[in-house]
Design a protein around this motif. Structure first.
Motif, short mmCIF file in Angstrom:
data_model
loop_
_atom_site.label_atom_id
_atom_site.label_comp_id
_atom_site.label_asym_id
_atom_site.label_seq_id
_atom_site.Cartn_x
_atom_site.Cartn_y
_atom_site.Cartn_z
N ILE A 86 0.87 -1.18 0.00
CA ILE A 86 0.00 0.00 0.00
C ILE A 86 0.90 1.23 0.00
O ILE A 86 1.71 1.42 0.90
CB ILE A 86 -0.95 0.00 1.21
N THR A 87 0.78 2.03 -1.06
CA THR A 87 1.72 3.13 -1.28
C THR A 87 1.05 4.47 -0.99
O THR A 87 0.47 5.11 -1.88
CB THR A 87 2.24 3.10 -2.74
N ASP A 88 1.11 4.89 0.28
CA ASP A 88 0.56 6.19 0.65
C ASP A 88 1.56 7.29 0.30
O ASP A 88 2.60 7.01 -0.32
CB ASP A 88 0.19 6.22 2.14
N GLN A 89 1.26 8.53 0.66
CA GLN A 89 2.13 9.64 0.28
C GLN A 89 3.54 9.47 0.83
O GLN A 89 4.53 9.69 0.12
CB GLN A 89 1.55 10.97 0.76
N SER A 91 5.04 6.71 1.58
CA SER A 91 5.68 5.58 0.91
C SER A 91 6.12 5.94 -0.50
O SER A 91 7.19 5.52 -0.95
CB SER A 91 4.73 4.39 0.87
N LYS A 136 -10.16 2.84 -5.34
CA LYS A 136 -9.99 2.98 -3.89
C LYS A 136 -10.75 1.91 -3.12
O LYS A 136 -10.51 1.71 -1.92
CB LYS A 136 -10.46 4.36 -3.44
N ASP A 140 -7.93 0.68 -0.50
CA ASP A 140 -7.25 1.87 -1.01
C ASP A 140 -5.75 1.62 -0.98
O ASP A 140 -5.12 1.63 0.08
CB ASP A 140 -7.61 3.09 -0.15
N GLY A 142 -3.58 3.54 -2.44
CA GLY A 142 -2.86 4.79 -2.56
C GLY A 142 -2.32 5.00 -3.97
O GLY A 142 -3.04 4.84 -4.95
N PHE A 143 -1.02 5.33 -4.06
CA PHE A 143 -0.40 5.64 -5.35
C PHE A 143 0.12 4.37 -6.03
O PHE A 143 1.31 4.25 -6.36
CB PHE A 143 0.72 6.65 -5.16
N CYS A 179 3.33 7.02 -9.63
CA CYS A 179 2.75 5.86 -8.96
C CYS A 179 3.66 4.64 -9.06
O CYS A 179 4.61 4.60 -9.85
CB CYS A 179 1.36 5.54 -9.52
#
Length: 302
Positions: A86-89, A91, A136, A140, A142-143, A179
């Motif tokens: 899961i690639t959040d901001q 990450s 999402k 979700d 993320g990116f 991404c």
């Protein structure tokens, strides 16, 4: 030492050049291989040998292990769902630094050291693929990007000018958002669209183990059998399912190799039986066995 009855080196080189010249090999290398100086140098040296024989190579790399280390330094929590990051901001910021920065520069540095000509990109060029962020829901991510289409023309145009291109697993949406896309997925989709002669996965495992021993060849029907009887499961089952889909979509041959073995790539391509596992369509088996005999004759094997 030259083997008894072995042909002169000139004829051996001519054999391989006639067999592979102008073919495209798409290679995916795990981040651990790129991070390791010795293995990266060995991989790029092997690729240089392929290029010198007129073989075109496109390398896609990831960087999961290095990202985990950098994330820990920054206090960024690594979260995964069913094995997918899961690639959040926070990450994606780590990924830009590690994959698009440090590892990309490292590859370019080794290319210079080895005098390996080619193009190195720290992200997949936007013209190559149409990418959207994953939905999402229900999760979700993320990116994390999803490939909608691979465009053949810009890749082919570049490959006409060089025998080597390398890119990371970073990509861009139509809106310019950076991404993360699984490197296996990028390599597979490009190999399918360009109808690559070979799709090669380099990791830290020795191919596919059957009854505790690495098997050198698996056909599409055998893939179904190994999955049905539970011989392969988990991550290897998913990989074999994806490999079968790629073979059915036109990729001629797929190799699963341990990139931590010296000259693994070179041995797989230029020896009758390599160090890993090759996957082919059932109707390719006869042609493959004939090729083995031809290679043995050229190399002087008994």
């Amino acid at each position: 030492m030259k083997k008894k009855n072995q042909m002169p080196e000139f004829f051996i080189n001519a054999f391989y050049e006639s067999k592979f010249r102008n073919n495209l090999f798409v290679i995916k290398a795990g981040g651990k291989i790129i991070e390791d100086d010795k293995m990266l140098e060995n991989l790029l040296a092997n690729i240089r040998d392929l290029n010198m024989r007129g073989i075109k190579t496109l390398l896609v790399y990831g960087g999961g292990n290095a990202m985990d280390i950098e994330s820990a330094k920054r206090g960024v929590q690594v979260t995964k769902h069913e094995g997918r990051r899961i690639t959040d901001q926070a990450s994606i910021d780590v990924m830009k630094h590690v994959v698009g920065g440090d590892l990309a520069l490292k590859i370019s540095s080794f290319m210079a050291r080895l005098n390996l000509e080619g193009y190195a990109f720290n992200a997949v060029p936007p013209a190559w693929m149409d990418v959207d962020l994953r939905d999402k829901k229900p999760v979700d991510f993320g990116f994390v990007g999803e490939i909608k289409r691979v465009h053949v023309r810009p890749i082919n145009r570049l490959m006409k000018n060089t025998n080597f291109v390398v890119t990371s697993c970073l990509s861009f949406t139509e809106k310019g958002e950076i991404c993360n896309i699984n490197a296996d997925t990028i390599a597979t989709q490009i190999a399918i669209r360009l109808q690559a002669h070979k799709l090669i996965f380099l990791s830290d495992v020795d191919g596919v183990k059957i009854n505790g021993k690495t098997t050198d060849l698996i056909t599409t029907t055998q893939i179904d059998g190994y999955i049905a009887d539970g011989t392969v499961d988990g991550g290897m089952r998913v990989k074999l399912e994806n490999c079968k889909a790629a073979l059915l979509a036109g990729v001629r041959r797929i190799h699963l190799l341990n990139g931590f073995r010296d000259d693994a790539l070179h041995k797989e391509i230029f020896e009758p039986v390599g160090t890993g596992t090759m996957l082919i369509m059932d109707d390719e088996r006869g042609a493959y066995e004939n090729e083995i005999e031809a290679q043995k004759a050229v190399e002087g094997y008994k």
